[in-house]
Design a protein around this motif. Structure first.
Motif: not given
Ligand code: PLP
Length: 357
Positions: A143, A168-169, A172-173, A181, A195, A202, A204-205
């Motif tokens: 990250s 994973i969260r 993403l955060d 991602v 997920c 999200y 952007n996932l």
């Protein structure tokens, strides 16, 4: 002539797929993570029903029938789904959609060795972050990387380890909206969590799935992805008009509808996975806890991993050995049918007993 080739291609070390021996050769094939069980009967029935008209016409550009069925099964709207000619094609589409030349793609290493190849073709830079000592994905370190795109295979390959959803969260955060991602869930049908829910929160996932592993359909080349409508719209602009053929759309639609059959075969594979893990550990190998349909078997000084691979091959059993950094201390073994797994154990026992290894 060769000086005419794009430098990204000329200098490329291509991806090496696992060997596909001709059908008439009698080998036990545990090298490419194919499902040992056949596809659903509903799929085979649909195959026999394919009409001449179906073949004469172009297929549905967006694989509408599949999107509709998948929408019902997974509880997400059709416009959050894209179908691809294998999830490998979707990986290419994702890179071409988001990554300019010299922008960065980050992923843990070892992982699916196609990522660096696809990135190199598009002229992207790769940032590889080594796995933790216990083979888990270093989410904190990842990250902190500045990259346009992250690839996380979950369960990872070749380790088979599933990262917790909370990790994973946190990735993403941490990246916020500055990166895309991709969670590559090729093996998630064999895992206890996934997920998919996160695509609702999200934007952007991208969650990537395939019919090649859990659904026993590696031969038809069909993958799909879930993401926000905005992302899907951009990906659709980049894909070929008819990226999935009519036969695969028809069969994929039947396969995704038959969740009952998926559950049955997955249960059988999981039971064999536990059996094989236990037997290999008893022989002294280090076997990681797998949430997929393959095992990462570390040879722990019992035998050289490359040697194990070649010796098994001579005796008609194909497993996967990767001559790549971080992967030379083990072999990846696909979980096979019970008789195949029993033979594998027997042959490995014999090999370990032989002098001079
Ligand atoms: C097998 C695999 C894929 C490719 O799936 P296809 O749909 O057959 O292209 C993608 N990612 C990972 C991690 C895989 O192991």
């Amino acid at each position: 002539m060769l000086d005419l080739v794009r430098s990204s291609v000329r200098n490329l070390k291509p991806y090496t797929p696992g060997e596909q021996p001709s059908a008439d050769r009698k080998v036990i094939k545990l090298n490419t993570n194919e499902n040992p069980y056949p596809p659903s009967r509903r799929v085979m029935a649909a195959l026999r029903r394919i009409s001449a008209d179906r073949l004469r016409r172009y297929p549905q550009p967006l694989a509408d029938s599949f999107r509709k069925a998948a929408s019902e099964v997974f509880g997400l709207p059709e416009d959050m789904i894209i179908a691809g000619n294998g999830s490998d094609e979707l990986l290419t589409i994702i890179i071409r959609t988001f990554v300019e030349r010299h922008e960065r793609i980050a992923y843990p290493w070892p992982t699916y060795s196609l990522y660096p190849v696809l990135a190199a073709i598009e002229g992207a830079e790769c940032v590889e972050v080594g796995l933790n000592e216990d083979y888990s994905v270093p989410f904190k370190k990842l990250s902190e990387v500045k990259a346009k795109l992250f690839f996380i295979a979950n369960p990872n390959a070749p380790t088979g380890i599933l990262a917790p959803r909370q990790e994973i969260r946190s990735l993403l955060d941490a990246v916020g909206l500055r990166s895309i991602v991709v969670i590559d869930e090729a093996y998630v049908d064999f895992a206890e969590d996934n997920c998919l829910e996160l695509v609702k929160s999200y934007s952007n996932l991208i969650v990537l799935r395939t019919l090649s592993k859990g659904y026993s359909l590696a031969g038809i080349r069909f993958g799909f992805a879930f993401a926000s409508q905005d992302i899907i719209n951009e990906l659709l602009k980049v894909k070929d008009s008819y990226n999935c053929d009519a036969i695969s759309i028809e069969l994929a639609t039947e396969a995704i509808k038959d969740q009952e059959y998926l559950k049955e075969t997955v249960q059988k594979v999981k039971a064999q996975r536990e059996w094989l893990t236990e037997r290999l550990r008893r022989l002294g190998f280090r076997v990681l806890d797998s949430s997929s349909n393959f095992l990462w078997v570390i040879t722990e000084g019992l035998i050289d991993a490359a040697r194990l691979y070649y010796t098994l091959k001579q005796r008609g059993i194909l497993v996967r050995y990767f001559d790549k950094e971080g992967m030379r201390d083990g072999v990846r073994i696909t979980v096979g049918r019970p008789s195949e797994n029993r033979t594998l154990i027997k042959v490995i026992e014999d090999i370990l007993k032989e002098p001079g290894r």
